[in-house]
Design an enzyme around this catalytic site. Structure first.
Site, PDB file in Angstrom:
ATOM      1  N   ASN A  48       5.532 -12.411   9.208  1.00 38.71           N
ATOM      2  CA  ASN A  48       5.374 -12.730  10.751  1.00 38.71           C
ATOM      3  C   ASN A  48       3.731 -13.575  10.973  1.00 38.71           C
ATOM      4  O   ASN A  48       2.964 -12.882  10.320  1.00 38.71           O
ATOM      5  CB  ASN A  48       5.105 -11.538  11.258  1.00 38.71           C
ATOM      6  CG  ASN A  48       4.574 -11.295  12.653  1.00 38.71           C
ATOM      7  OD1 ASN A  48       4.375 -12.664  13.442  1.00 38.71           O
ATOM      8  ND2 ASN A  48       4.326 -10.128  13.305  1.00 38.71           N
ATOM      9  N   TRP A  49       3.726 -14.833  11.108  1.00 40.98           N
ATOM     10  CA  TRP A  49       2.548 -15.457  11.201  1.00 40.98           C
ATOM     11  C   TRP A  49       1.553 -15.132  12.218  1.00 40.98           C
ATOM     12  O   TRP A  49       0.274 -15.714  12.420  1.00 40.98           O
ATOM     13  CB  TRP A  49       2.689 -16.943  11.078  1.00 40.98           C
ATOM     14  CG  TRP A  49       3.114 -17.473   9.919  1.00 40.98           C
ATOM     15  CD1 TRP A  49       3.212 -16.765   8.522  1.00 40.98           C
ATOM     16  CD2 TRP A  49       3.427 -18.604   9.468  1.00 40.98           C
ATOM     17  NE1 TRP A  49       3.526 -17.708   7.610  1.00 40.98           N
ATOM     18  CE2 TRP A  49       3.735 -18.898   8.127  1.00 40.98           C
ATOM     19  CE3 TRP A  49       3.575 -19.905  10.434  1.00 40.98           C
ATOM     20  CZ2 TRP A  49       4.124 -20.127   7.790  1.00 40.98           C
ATOM     21  CZ3 TRP A  49       4.094 -21.284   9.691  1.00 40.98           C
ATOM     22  CH2 TRP A  49       4.154 -21.172   8.400  1.00 40.98           C
ATOM     23  N   LYS A  50       2.100 -14.497  13.183  1.00 48.84           N
ATOM     24  CA  LYS A  50       1.289 -13.886  14.492  1.00 48.84           C
ATOM     25  C   LYS A  50       0.335 -15.331  14.772  1.00 48.84           C
ATOM     26  O   LYS A  50       1.065 -16.267  15.075  1.00 48.84           O
ATOM     27  CB  LYS A  50       0.139 -12.939  14.204  1.00 48.84           C
ATOM     28  CG  LYS A  50       0.792 -11.773  13.148  1.00 48.84           C
ATOM     29  CD  LYS A  50      -0.146 -10.668  13.265  1.00 48.84           C
ATOM     30  CE  LYS A  50       0.504  -9.637  12.280  1.00 48.84           C
ATOM     31  NZ  LYS A  50      -0.201  -8.389  12.502  1.00 48.84           N
TER      32      LYS A  50
ATOM     33  N   HIS B  49       7.495  -6.057  18.959  1.00 48.71           N
ATOM     34  CA  HIS B  49       6.520  -5.958  17.955  1.00 48.71           C
ATOM     35  C   HIS B  49       5.758  -5.107  18.360  1.00 48.71           C
ATOM     36  O   HIS B  49       5.234  -5.088  19.601  1.00 48.71           O
ATOM     37  CB  HIS B  49       5.951  -7.156  17.359  1.00 48.71           C
ATOM     38  CG  HIS B  49       5.177  -7.070  16.215  1.00 48.71           C
ATOM     39  ND1 HIS B  49       3.713  -6.719  16.254  1.00 48.71           N
ATOM     40  CD2 HIS B  49       5.070  -7.246  14.835  1.00 48.71           C
ATOM     41  CE1 HIS B  49       3.226  -6.466  15.169  1.00 48.71           C
ATOM     42  NE2 HIS B  49       4.053  -6.878  14.314  1.00 48.71           N
TER      43      HIS B  49
ATOM     44  N   GLU C 143       2.386  -4.955  18.437  1.00 48.49           N
ATOM     45  CA  GLU C 143       1.271  -5.900  19.257  1.00 48.49           C
ATOM     46  C   GLU C 143       1.954  -6.300  20.475  1.00 48.49           C
ATOM     47  O   GLU C 143       1.121  -6.514  21.432  1.00 48.49           O
ATOM     48  CB  GLU C 143       0.922  -6.969  17.995  1.00 48.49           C
ATOM     49  CG  GLU C 143      -0.009  -6.579  17.181  1.00 48.49           C
ATOM     50  CD  GLU C 143       0.275  -7.340  15.819  1.00 48.49           C
ATOM     51  OE1 GLU C 143       0.508  -8.773  15.946  1.00 48.49           O
ATOM     52  OE2 GLU C 143      -0.272  -6.946  15.030  1.00 48.49           O
TER      53      GLU C 143
ATOM     54  N   GLU D   1       7.804  -0.052  11.357  1.00 55.72           N
ATOM     55  CA  GLU D   1       6.541  -0.635  11.007  1.00 55.72           C
ATOM     56  C   GLU D   1       5.517   0.612  11.859  1.00 55.72           C
ATOM     57  O   GLU D   1       5.386   0.567  13.149  1.00 55.72           O
ATOM     58  CB  GLU D   1       6.187  -1.868  11.788  1.00 55.72           C
ATOM     59  CG  GLU D   1       6.908  -2.979  11.333  1.00 55.72           C
ATOM     60  CD  GLU D   1       6.337  -4.493  11.508  1.00 55.72           C
ATOM     61  OE1 GLU D   1       6.040  -5.022  10.379  1.00 55.72           O
ATOM     62  OE2 GLU D   1       5.680  -4.631  12.518  1.00 55.72           O
TER      63      GLU D   1
ATOM     64  N   GLY E 248      -1.744  -4.530   9.645  1.00 56.02           N
ATOM     65  CA  GLY E 248      -2.952  -5.049   9.472  1.00 56.02           C
ATOM     66  C   GLY E 248      -4.158  -4.161   9.100  1.00 56.02           C
ATOM     67  O   GLY E 248      -5.280  -4.790   9.103  1.00 56.02           O
TER      68      GLY E 248
ATOM     69  N   SER F 144       1.186  -3.797   6.057  1.00 53.94           N
ATOM     70  CA  SER F 144       0.341  -3.935   4.875  1.00 53.94           C
ATOM     71  C   SER F 144       1.286  -4.246   3.495  1.00 53.94           C
ATOM     72  O   SER F 144       0.707  -3.761   2.507  1.00 53.94           O
ATOM     73  CB  SER F 144      -0.834  -2.961   4.670  1.00 53.94           C
ATOM     74  OG  SER F 144      -1.664  -2.948   5.838  1.00 53.94           O
TER      75      SER F 144
ATOM     76  N   GLY G  58       2.919  -9.350   7.601  1.00 57.67           N
ATOM     77  CA  GLY G  58       1.986 -10.146   8.345  1.00 57.67           C
ATOM     78  C   GLY G  58       0.965 -10.954   7.629  1.00 57.67           C
ATOM     79  O   GLY G  58       1.355 -12.089   6.938  1.00 57.67           O
ATOM     80  N   GLY G  59       0.054 -10.415   7.247  1.00 60.10           N
ATOM     81  CA  GLY G  59      -1.211 -11.088   6.200  1.00 60.10           C
ATOM     82  C   GLY G  59      -0.587 -11.891   5.060  1.00 60.10           C
ATOM     83  O   GLY G  59      -1.063 -12.808   4.952  1.00 60.10           O
TER      84      GLY G  59
END
Ligand code: PEP
Length: 251
Positions: free
Chosen positions: A9-11, A95, A97, A167, A173, A213, A234-235
């Site tokens: 997930n590149w956000k 998600h 966010e 999640e 994150g 994470s 993500g990251g």
């Protein structure tokens, strides 16, 4: 047997040139699609280029959200028909966010999941508890309710095709990962919930990812767990080298 699925997930990261360079590097080094599904969920802006870069390789492209309607006066939104038309295969729905900053709810997530299936996209439905809910011992109830509302109106066949990403919000994150045992326990609760809503076969087929994470250093332990079928990342999905390591661990 459930095939593992690792989704990045590149956000709201990367430029068009960076997205292209990533796809060019990753597509030549992918593990076999028989062993793992490899998905990149990119900003809508890059989806067309990524689908083109991925070409006939086993790199699959996903969106990070979508509108539930197929078209209409919804300024700034992207429809499932438009995604499908581009060759996008997956879409992240609900998600945390999106829930936190864009007022998405279990009900809107459900409408989007239903619409995604209707339009031939594969939804990845996100669920997970806050730190407060975990600390007060509510994780199981919260996640069960999110799953029940999220899959409302889906047939057993659709539910079996669904990907659910567990999640925990406090692990996204933040560098904090749920222990593999804790993550597995909640993924097991999700599977049981699907069994109670549908049947054993559907519960045995639905793929459940852990997200929060995840990185090359901790993915193997997570993937060894009974109920964890992959990861939403993500990251650690932003660099090609790191994403490839995640895929290797998933395969
Ligand atoms: C995510 O974006 O869904 C996520 C899990 O992020 P991170 O891996 O950075 O915690």
């Amino acid at each position: 047997m459930r095939k593992p699925i690792i989704a990045g997930n590149w956000k709201m990261y990367k430029t068009a040139a960076e997205a292209k360079a990533f796809a060019e590097e990753v597509k030549t080094a992918l593990p076999s699609a028989e062993k793992v599904d490899a998905v990149i969920c990119a900003p809508a802006l890059f989806l067309q280029n990524l689908v083109e870069s991925a070409g006939n390789t086993d790199l699959k492209i996903g969106a990070q959200t979508m509108h539930e309607e197929k078209e209409g006066a919804f300024t700034g939104e992207v429809s499932p028909v438009q995604l499908k038309d581009l060759g996008v295969e997956y879409v992240i729905i609900g998600h945390s966010e999106r829930r936190q900053y864009f007022n998405e709810t279990d009900e809107s997530a459900n409408r989007k999941v239903v619409s995604a299936f209707e339009h031939g996209l594969k939804p990845i439905l996100c669920v997970g508890e806050s730190l407060e809910q975990r600390d007060s011992g509510d994780t199981g109830n919260v996640v069960e309710a999110q799953v029940e509302k999220g899959v409302a109106r889906l047939s057993a066949e659709q539910a079996a095709e669904l990907v659910i990403a567990y999640e925990p919000i406090w692990a996204i994150g933040t560098g904090k990962t749920a222990t593999a045992e804790d993550a597995n326990e909640v993924c097991g609760i999700i599977r049981k919930k699907i069994e109670s809503l549908y049947n054993e076969e559907t519960a045995g087929a639905v793929r459940i990812q852990y997200g929060g994470s995840v990185k090359p250093a901790n993915i193997e332990e997570l993937m060894n767990m009974e109920h964890i079928d992959g990861a939403l990342v993500g990251g650690a999905s932003l660099e090609a080298e790191s994403f490839l390591k995640l895929l290797e661990a998933g395969a």
